[in-house]
Design an enzyme around this catalytic site. Structure first.
Site, PDB file in Angstrom:
ATOM      1  N   CYS A 143      -7.139   9.518  -4.980  1.00  0.00           N
ATOM      2  CA  CYS A 143      -7.206   8.169  -4.877  1.00  0.00           C
ATOM      3  C   CYS A 143      -8.658   7.996  -4.975  1.00  0.00           C
ATOM      4  O   CYS A 143      -9.161   8.274  -6.209  1.00  0.00           O
ATOM      5  CB  CYS A 143      -6.638   7.541  -3.570  1.00  0.00           C
ATOM      6  SG  CYS A 143      -5.966   5.939  -3.746  1.00  0.00           S
ATOM      7  N   HIS A 185      -0.931   9.720  -2.907  1.00  0.00           N
ATOM      8  CA  HIS A 185      -1.293  10.552  -1.722  1.00  0.00           C
ATOM      9  C   HIS A 185      -0.241  11.698  -1.568  1.00  0.00           C
ATOM     10  O   HIS A 185       0.384  11.530  -0.790  1.00  0.00           O
ATOM     11  CB  HIS A 185      -1.498   9.682  -0.559  1.00  0.00           C
ATOM     12  CG  HIS A 185      -2.516   8.782  -0.854  1.00  0.00           C
ATOM     13  ND1 HIS A 185      -3.962   9.106  -0.173  1.00  0.00           N
ATOM     14  CD2 HIS A 185      -2.776   7.502  -1.235  1.00  0.00           C
ATOM     15  CE1 HIS A 185      -4.958   7.992  -0.507  1.00  0.00           C
ATOM     16  NE2 HIS A 185      -4.261   7.211  -1.097  1.00  0.00           N
ATOM     17  N   ASP A 243      -1.518  14.056   0.168  1.00  0.00           N
ATOM     18  CA  ASP A 243      -1.975  14.113   1.714  1.00  0.00           C
ATOM     19  C   ASP A 243      -1.424  13.269   2.827  1.00  0.00           C
ATOM     20  O   ASP A 243      -1.477  13.364   3.845  1.00  0.00           O
ATOM     21  CB  ASP A 243      -3.734  13.871   1.601  1.00  0.00           C
ATOM     22  CG  ASP A 243      -4.000  12.354   1.159  1.00  0.00           C
ATOM     23  OD1 ASP A 243      -3.377  11.953   0.100  1.00  0.00           O
ATOM     24  OD2 ASP A 243      -4.810  11.799   1.628  1.00  0.00           O
TER      25      ASP A 243
HETATM   26  N1  LIG Z   1      -6.404   4.766  -1.156  1.00  0.00           N
HETATM   27  C1  LIG Z   1      -7.605   4.681  -1.854  1.00  0.00           C
HETATM   28  O1  LIG Z   1      -8.202   5.860  -1.818  1.00  0.00           O
HETATM   29  C2  LIG Z   1      -8.117   3.395  -2.506  1.00  0.00           C
HETATM   30  C3  LIG Z   1      -8.723   3.738  -3.726  1.00  0.00           C
HETATM   31  C4  LIG Z   1      -9.716   2.606  -3.996  1.00  0.00           C
HETATM   32  N2  LIG Z   1     -10.399   1.954  -2.898  1.00  0.00           N
HETATM   33  C5  LIG Z   1      -8.686   1.681  -4.788  1.00  0.00           C
HETATM   34  O2  LIG Z   1      -8.216   0.574  -3.980  1.00  0.00           O
HETATM   35  O3  LIG Z   1      -8.260   1.949  -5.718  1.00  0.00           O
END
Ligand SMILES: NC(=O)CC[C@H](N)C(=O)O
Length: 635
Positions: free
Chosen positions: A454, A590, A592
């Site tokens: 992400c 994710h 993770d």
């Molecule tokens: N969960 C995240 O890592 C979000 C990544 C980034 N802040 C977005 O909104 O795209």
């Protein structure tokens, strides 16, 4: 790190009922709060603490007295069930004069309850499972016997009324009883065929919407057929729409559950069952006292129910995506997961001290605003690595990466996404000579790997760690743009793992697995259209979003799948890419947050779940990625 204890919270608020009778409304507010908390196993009702928030125009005539009545109802109810309020906030000037007219806020109490949850894997949600042999039960408790009061109901609102007789709690002891019986049941299971299933499969509270809304919401969430037959000597309108206290359950062992409630003199009856017919194949049949009141297609009723959400969506979401979402929800059946590879191993070795001195090391790298470091560390630790928490401040102070075999760039909101996600994080690396050199050396060593999720994926693209290596004009060829739908997307959905060069995903290709997406800027875009072609040809596109049938857009000769199967609008449904040598992997959704079965939004459906009953840690197939990295390090 792998504990299954947690915290449970719930809310209750009944502003419309409080307009009719502040004291009764406050009591229903308590019962609603408890009935919303009941689905999580908690230590004891006495351990439940509540926060009470009041919004009231208390200085207006008559309102102070109504507030006193509401507080009276609240104190009496809480004393009877034995819970305490330990905080809250009062906003008692909720009135303004506009154009000579006084506008008052309805007197409102918002209760929030919180308690220790003893096992997060046993929390029940409202989606009907349609498990073979299961039954749907209706439990009415707390209110006076035989009362079905329509005041303050959603039905009254539809007729622009608030009504004059609202539900009340006359028997708090019954609520405590229902609470204890259900808590016991949450920890029990029952043999269905050859598989042990929880006794309580699904559940929902009635007092905001009434019996009919509760049952329908459970069917919509499960996307399944229901056949309901209610017998009660009362007008069907009262039965279906009164917002008296109660719950609806789907249970695997109806005989036992009914008997438990009845032996405590709680009204409990079997009212039907759900059948595994999904989406457009599903029906809703509701009979009351022998007369068919509703006989409709599930998807038609759900469209009615979604109207308000869609109206709000028009202000939040791009209209094209909203239209696509409507088509998807009418067409969606049941996600067909597929997993042919082996991912099981016994993780007990990680608890041996001796192990840690030799295990390969991974730096879990985080920046100001990151939030995914703990889950990332858990996944790598579980796979056998020694994991280290490394902040960018550590790196500024000279911490170097020489001793690590892997780095993980975690998710989150580094520098609050100012000027675009991961831009500040990337700048912090690129414009500091020492740090950028440190990363360059790590990246070019042939014995290292990296994984970015992400925000970490966005960072890896910015740094040029993943991209089209055939494009010699620029080092950065991949960008993560704003989601096409125009809003932050948080959802759980299926992805397909492609054959690719990724060392972490090796042996997992052609599987269909569920993953959490949680991003506002996840749309893969490229410096030129040739970049994507090169990435595909070079085996660098590793994961793609897919639909419930496991198909991607290209399987339908489309450039991509509709929203929300494809949550961000990436062409070709790309969800992850890797470097050409396969050592560096950048993934928007994710893994993770999906490597344990209970993290999956629909884990009850995953038939492989039961395989891990004997284990303390229920590994989902995603753990294989982390384990593959470990094996690669040891080869
Ligand atoms: N969960 C995240 O890592 C979000 C990544 C980034 N802040 C977005 O909104 O795209």
């Amino acid at each position: 790190m792998f504990a299954t204890v947690g915290g449970a919270v719930s809310l209750g608020e009944q502003p419309i009922k409080m307009l009719i009778d502040a004291e009764k409304g406050a009591r229903i507010c308590i019962s609603e709060t408890i009935m919303n908390l009941i689905w999580a196993p908690i230590t004891d009702l006495k351990d439940v603490k509540m926060s009470g928030n009041w919004m009231w125009a208390a200085k207006c005539e008559g309102e102070g007295a109504r507030l006193v009545e509401a507080v009276g109802g609240l104190c009496q109810g809480l004393r009877e069930i034995g819970c305490a309020i330990d905080g809250g906030k009062d906003s008692l000037s909720m009135a303004v004069t506009a154009n000579g007219e006084v506008v008052k806020s309805p007197g409102t109490l918002v209760l929030s309850a919180y308690a220790p949850c003893t096992n997060v894997t046993k929390v029940v949600n409202p989606a009907l499972t349609a498990t073979p042999g299961s039954q749907i039960l209706w439990i009415k408790c707390g209110g006076a016997k035989g009362k079905f009061r329509l005041g303050g109901s959603a039905l009254a609102q539809v007729y622009s009324q608030i009504g004059d007789d609202c539900p009340d709690i006359e028997r708090f002891a019954e609520i405590s009883n229902v609470f204890s019986i259900l808590q016991e049941l949450l920890n029990e299971d029952h043999l269905v065929g050859t598989v042990r299933k929880p006794k309580i499969l699904a559940g929902h509270d009635i007092s905001d919407g009434g019996l009919i809304t509760t049952i329908l919401e459970m069917a919509f969430a499960g996307n399944v057929s229901i056949d309901i037959d209610i017998q009660k000597e009362t007008d069907p309108i009262n039965i279906l729409f009164a917002e008296e206290c109660g719950i609806v359950l789907e249970v695997s062992d109806a005989e036992d559950v009914v008997q438990r409630f009845r032996s405590s003199a709680i009204e409990c009856s079997v009212i039907g069952h759900a059948t595994p017919e999904y989406g457009s194949d599903a029906h809703v049949k509701i009979q009351v006292n022998g007369k068919m009141e509703i006989n409709e297609k599930l998807v038609d009723l759900r469209e009615e129910w979604e109207l308000v959400g869609d109206k709000l969506g028009e202000h939040q979401t791009n209209l094209k995506s909203l239209e696509e979402a409507k088509n998807v929800r009418n067409d969606c059946k049941k996600v067909q997961y597929k997993c042919d590879f082996e991912w099981f191993y016994h993780p007990s070795f990680i608890y041996h001290e001796q192990y840690f001195s030799t295990a390969p090391r991974v730096a879990i790298i985080r920046e100001e605003g990151s939030n995914g470091d703990r889950e990332m560390a858990s996944a790598f630790t579980l796979a056998g690595f020694q994991t280290f928490d490394v902040t960018m401040t550590d790196m500024l102070k000279g911490h170097n990466l020489d001793g690590y075999r892997g780095v993980a760039f975690v998710g989150g909101f580094s520098y609050a996404d100012v000027l675009g996600s991961a831009k500040g994080w990337a700048a912090g690396i690129q414009f500091n000579e020492k740090i950028s050199q440190n990363f360059k050396v790590f990246r070019s060593r042939s014995d290292t790997f990296s994984y970015g999720v992400c925000n970490g994926c966005q960072l890896m693209a910015q740094l040029g760690w993943v991209g089209d290596e055939e494009d010699e004009s620029e080092s950065v060829t991949v960008f993560l743009d704003e989601n096409e739908c125009g809003r932050f997307e948080s959802s759980f959905g299926p992805v397909k793992i492609e054959p690719s060069r990724s060392i972490m995903l090796s042996g997992m290709d052609n599987s269909i697995l569920g993953l959490w997406s949680s991003h506002g800027e996840g749309q893969f875009s490229y410096r030129s259209s040739q970049n994507l072609e090169n990435l595909k040809r070079n085996g660098q596109v590793c994961v793609r979003f897919c639909d419930d049938r496991g198909m991607t857009g290209s399987d339908y000769s489309k450039e991509k799948l509709p929203y929300p199967w494809n949550p961000n609008g990436s062409i070709d449904d790309v969800a992850a890419i890797c470097s050409r040598d396969g050592r560096h992997l950048a993934m928007m959704p994710h893994a993770d947050r999906s490597f344990l079965t209970w993290q999956w939004a629909d884990s009850d459906d995953v038939n492989w779940n039961t395989r891990f009953d004997q284990q303390s840690v229920a590994l989902s197939p995603w753990i294989r990625m982390f384990r593959s990295a470990y094996n690669w390090c040891n080869d």
